[in-house]
Design a protein around this motif. Structure first.
Motif, PDB file in Angstrom:
ATOM      1  N   SER A 172      -0.183   7.244  30.425  1.00 57.57           N
ATOM      2  CA  SER A 172       0.301   5.876  30.584  1.00 57.57           C
ATOM      3  C   SER A 172       1.521   5.611  29.727  1.00 57.57           C
ATOM      4  O   SER A 172       1.679   6.200  28.665  1.00 57.57           O
ATOM      5  CB  SER A 172      -0.780   4.860  30.185  1.00 57.57           C
ATOM      6  OG  SER A 172      -1.817   4.847  31.101  1.00 57.57           O
ATOM      7  N   THR A 173       2.320   4.670  30.188  1.00 61.45           N
ATOM      8  CA  THR A 173       3.432   4.190  29.384  1.00 61.45           C
ATOM      9  C   THR A 173       2.903   3.147  28.412  1.00 61.45           C
ATOM     10  O   THR A 173       1.815   2.586  28.604  1.00 61.45           O
ATOM     11  CB  THR A 173       4.511   3.541  30.266  1.00 61.45           C
ATOM     12  OG1 THR A 173       3.932   2.414  30.938  1.00 61.45           O
ATOM     13  CG2 THR A 173       5.071   4.519  31.287  1.00 61.45           C
ATOM     14  N   THR A 174       3.664   2.862  27.374  1.00 66.79           N
ATOM     15  CA  THR A 174       3.239   1.827  26.428  1.00 66.79           C
ATOM     16  C   THR A 174       3.174   0.464  27.120  1.00 66.79           C
ATOM     17  O   THR A 174       2.319  -0.352  26.781  1.00 66.79           O
ATOM     18  CB  THR A 174       4.174   1.766  25.210  1.00 66.79           C
ATOM     19  OG1 THR A 174       5.519   1.641  25.656  1.00 66.79           O
ATOM     20  CG2 THR A 174       4.032   2.999  24.357  1.00 66.79           C
ATOM     21  N   GLN A 175       4.039   0.219  28.091  1.00 68.73           N
ATOM     22  CA  GLN A 175       3.992  -1.054  28.824  1.00 68.73           C
ATOM     23  C   GLN A 175       2.687  -1.184  29.602  1.00 68.73           C
ATOM     24  O   GLN A 175       2.061  -2.244  29.608  1.00 68.73           O
ATOM     25  CB  GLN A 175       5.186  -1.189  29.768  1.00 68.73           C
ATOM     26  CG  GLN A 175       5.203  -2.516  30.520  1.00 68.73           C
ATOM     27  CD  GLN A 175       5.263  -3.711  29.590  1.00 68.73           C
ATOM     28  OE1 GLN A 175       6.123  -3.769  28.725  1.00 68.73           O
ATOM     29  NE2 GLN A 175       4.349  -4.648  29.748  1.00 68.73           N
ATOM     30  N   LEU A 190      -0.163   0.323  28.879  1.00 68.45           N
ATOM     31  CA  LEU A 190      -1.233   0.137  27.901  1.00 68.45           C
ATOM     32  C   LEU A 190      -1.284  -1.304  27.409  1.00 68.45           C
ATOM     33  O   LEU A 190      -2.362  -1.884  27.257  1.00 68.45           O
ATOM     34  CB  LEU A 190      -1.057   1.094  26.720  1.00 68.45           C
ATOM     35  CG  LEU A 190      -1.315   2.562  27.026  1.00 68.45           C
ATOM     36  CD1 LEU A 190      -0.938   3.425  25.830  1.00 68.45           C
ATOM     37  CD2 LEU A 190      -2.760   2.791  27.412  1.00 68.45           C
ATOM     38  N   THR A 191      -0.119  -1.901  27.185  1.00 69.97           N
ATOM     39  CA  THR A 191      -0.056  -3.304  26.773  1.00 69.97           C
ATOM     40  C   THR A 191      -0.644  -4.199  27.860  1.00 69.97           C
ATOM     41  O   THR A 191      -1.435  -5.108  27.572  1.00 69.97           O
ATOM     42  CB  THR A 191       1.396  -3.709  26.471  1.00 69.97           C
ATOM     43  OG1 THR A 191       1.875  -2.900  25.400  1.00 69.97           O
ATOM     44  CG2 THR A 191       1.499  -5.179  26.096  1.00 69.97           C
TER      45      THR A 191
END
Length: 85
Positions: free
Chosen positions: A49-52, A54-55
């Motif tokens: 996953s990207t950090t976006q 995950l956020t």
């Protein structure tokens, strides 16, 4: 969540770009471990996953938009620490 992927079978060391690089110092040499195959550990490396993303996921989880109130409350409730024996 368009930045989350599950590696295809047989393609387990290929990461969709862009991705962060990871390095490890091994026997005095710095080694790039960004594309290690972690499939021998069950459940590890099965999603990328990207950090976006995950956020987005954790905001929805903590905001009560993914689980009914009872399970959501039990995951965030404070519990006393176990005493050492």
């Amino acid at each position: 969540m368009s930045g989350t992927a599950r590696p295809r079978r047989g393609d387990r060391t290929q990461l969709p770009g862009p991705y962060a690089y990871a390095y490890y110092s091994y026997q005095g040499e710095t080694v790039d471990i960004s594309r290690q195959n972690l499939s021998l550990l069950v459940g590890v490396g099965d999603l990328i996953s990207t950090t976006q993303d995950l956020t987005t996921f954790f905001s929805a989880l903590n905001g009560g938009r993914l689980l009914p109130a009872a399970p959501s409350t039990s995951t965030t409730a404070a519990r006393p620490m176990a005493t050492a024996r």
